[in-house]
Motif scaffolding. Structure first.
Motif: not given
Lengths: 146, 434
Positions: B160, B182, B185-186, B188-189, B236, B239
């Motif tokens: 993250t 991104l 992703l940032h 979700s993590w 991920s 993505h």
């Protein structure tokens, strides 16, 4: 049964007695609370007593460590006893807020103490001491008769 | 003998206290930004104001309190000691505090240089924390499921933070292209990887201990962390490559994990041996209901393609689940450590012979009264309901939501600061009673 299994189970048993007393006090049923509390403190004193009089000295003798984990555990036992006294006083005054406050403090104190014992100290004891050192389980079971 | 060390008492009071008291300050700042900008800011998910509020909450409130709570809980839960705790906590806390503030301000005032300042400060703080704590965890002899889940959570925090730094540089450096793709992703993590995994890891230990419940089922403990982590990895991958089947499969797995975890927790709490419904238990229940609602919203989006209000999942996850859990935990951690430090101080004075009389150390309910935490819980829950309503009808509910949210955070700040003040007063009082 080794030290860890036996004593960890006794921790769980004491927790149930703790809950029984707390439930009664929360319902302002002071007669039931008083019975359950006496039962709880008795079970706790048996647990702490066996540790202080049998298991800790055996561990200290075997390892030569006098100022390590057992000293810490004894200090925490004293902190718990201070809270037993506070709970008893609140119970005699039938003050539920004070009882529940001291009980909650004891619960956290007791749980983090148990965790240290179960994850570290009992493992060390099981590695270093024979299962039936000082006949401790027999003394534990006969504790009522003292 | 190494293990001796881990039996030592908790770190000094100032270590967790500075983190935990800072958290509601950021909650309050976030609420004030909402009030200042009004309902237009929720027109879509990525307005600069929403990004500022989100980061005040995720970094300023959540990361702040979670790092602080970890420093307090790890010696007990994991049997590990953080070396030079006071120095270490300052090195982490100060840049985290200033970095979170700079990041929010960078968006609010559109100052590009502040993104770079925030990147440096937050990058330093989080990486120092991740390196030191992972190292200690890897060396810990503890084999509870909590250990591996905490390690996974720290790895997720690392991912993250790395993605965050990359995104932040896109804002701060002209020549650097902003990698908007991104963002998902940032997010979700950060929320599922770091926040959810850490809370599950802690719940496995603290719920059975402090509510006197059954343990979580062994298979649950064994598989949950890895399942969430693996599903996140698959998501991920989608993505980067177009993998529609993997995407459906991974989302389904994650939704299933959320449902299984929340229902198991609610069930365990329902069957608890302590009948007393303390405030922390109410916070846990509210958090689990929020997580369940999140799973439903997410399912509706994924399978039936229903359009949900853009901010609803964020509100349920950040405010409803994560902040609720942390808020509840604070009411156990702060009063207990105050009691613990006062009793140790009391004992030391007695041992040194400086005082003969027994002085009673106030119990937890005297440090933060149950009524104070219960009322703050009611404000917190009301603010959650209003925020949910505001995500659907912003014009009607935005201001009431922001006002009650501000009040709940102010109330929390008041309860915690009062407890810290009480601690300092009592410490002085104990020392003066010879």
């Amino acid at each position: 049964m080794n030290i860890k299994q036996f004593m960890a189970q006794d921790h769980r048993d004491c927790d149930l007695l703790f809950a029984k007393a707390e439930n009664a006090a929360a319902n302002d049923d002071w007669t039931a609370a008083s019975h359950a509390f006496t039962e709880f403190v008795h079970a706790m004193e048996r647990h702490l007593g066996v540790e202080e009089q049998e298991l800790f000295p055996a561990f200290e003798e075997e390892t030569g460590i006098l100022t390590g984990p057992t000293e810490m555990m004894r200090m925490e036992h004293e902190q718990m006893r201070t809270l037993f006294a506070e709970m008893k006083e609140a119970m005699e005054q039938q003050n539920s807020d004070d009882y529940l406050g001291a009980a909650e403090t004891l619960l956290i104190m007791m749980q983090q103490h148990n965790m240290k014992e179960e994850q570290i100290l009992y493992n060390m004891m099981d590695q270093r001491l024979p299962d039936e050192v000082n006949d401790w389980q027999k003394k534990f079971k006969g504790w009522n008769k003292k | 003998m190494r293990a001796d060390l881990s039996l030592q008492q908790a770190p000094p009071f100032s270590v967790p206290a500075r983190f935990l008291v800072s958290a509601p300050l950021f909650g309050l700042i976030a609420a004030l930004v909402l009030l200042w900008h009004g309902p237009e800011m929720v027109s879509h998910r990525w307005t600069p104001e929403i990004l500022a509020v989100t980061h005040f909450l995720t970094l300023g409130f959540l990361a702040m309190s979670m790092l602080g709570a970890m420093m307090q809980l790890m010696p007990v839960l994991m049997g590990m000691v953080i070396p030079r705790a006071v120095l270490f906590s300052s090195v982490i806390h100060t840049p985290l505090f200033l970095g979170s503030l700079s990041l929010g301000m960078a968006w609010l005032f559109q100052i590009n240089q502040l993104f770079i300042v925030a990147t440096v400060l937050l990058g330093f703080s989080l990486s120092a924390f991740i390196v030191v704590v992972s190292d200690r965890l890897l060396r810990s002899k503890n084999r509870h499921a909590t250990r591996s889940m905490m390690l996974l959570a720290l790895l997720a925090l690392f991912i993250t933070a790395s993605l965050g730094i990359y995104l932040s540089l896109g804002h701060g450096v002209q020549t650097f292209q902003l990698a908007r793709q991104l963002t998902g992703l940032h997010l979700s993590w950060g929320l599922i990887g770091w926040v959810l995994l850490l809370i599950i890891a802690v719940a496995y230990q603290v719920i059975p201990m402090f509510q006197i419940t059954d343990e979580y089922p062994v298979s649950h403990q064994r598989w949950m962390g890895w399942s969430v982590f693996a599903a996140l990895l698959c998501l991920s991958a989608t993505h980067i490559w177009s993998l529609p089947i993997v995407k459906i499969f991974a989302s389904t797995a994650l939704i299933a994990c959320l449902i299984i975890f929340s229902l198991t927790t609610l069930w365990i709490l329902h069957k608890r041996r302590r009948q007393l419904a303390d405030t922390t238990m109410r916070f846990w229940q509210l958090a689990m209901v929020s997580l369940l609602l999140l799973a439903m919203v997410w399912s509706a989006q994924a399978y039936i393609k229903i359009d949900m209000p853009a901010l609803l999942p964020g509100i349920l996850m950040i405010h409803g689940f994560a902040m609720t859990t942390v808020n509840g935990m604070m009411y156990k951690i702060i009063p207990f450590i105050i009691w613990l430090h006062l009793s140790v101080h009391n004992k030391n004075l007695r041992d040194k012979g400086e005082r003969e009389s027994q002085v009673k150390v106030p119990h937890m309910r005297k440090i933060i009264p149950e009524a104070a935490s219960l009322w703050q819980f009611r404000f917190h829950m009301s603010s959650l309901i209003l925020l949910i309503l505001a995500s659907v009808w912003p014009l009607l509910f935005f201001y009431p939501a922001a006002i009650i949210f501000a009040a709940a955070q102010l109330f929390l700040l008041f309860n915690l600061s009062k407890a810290v003040y009480f601690y300092n007063m009592k410490l002085a009082e104990l020392s003066s009673q010879y």
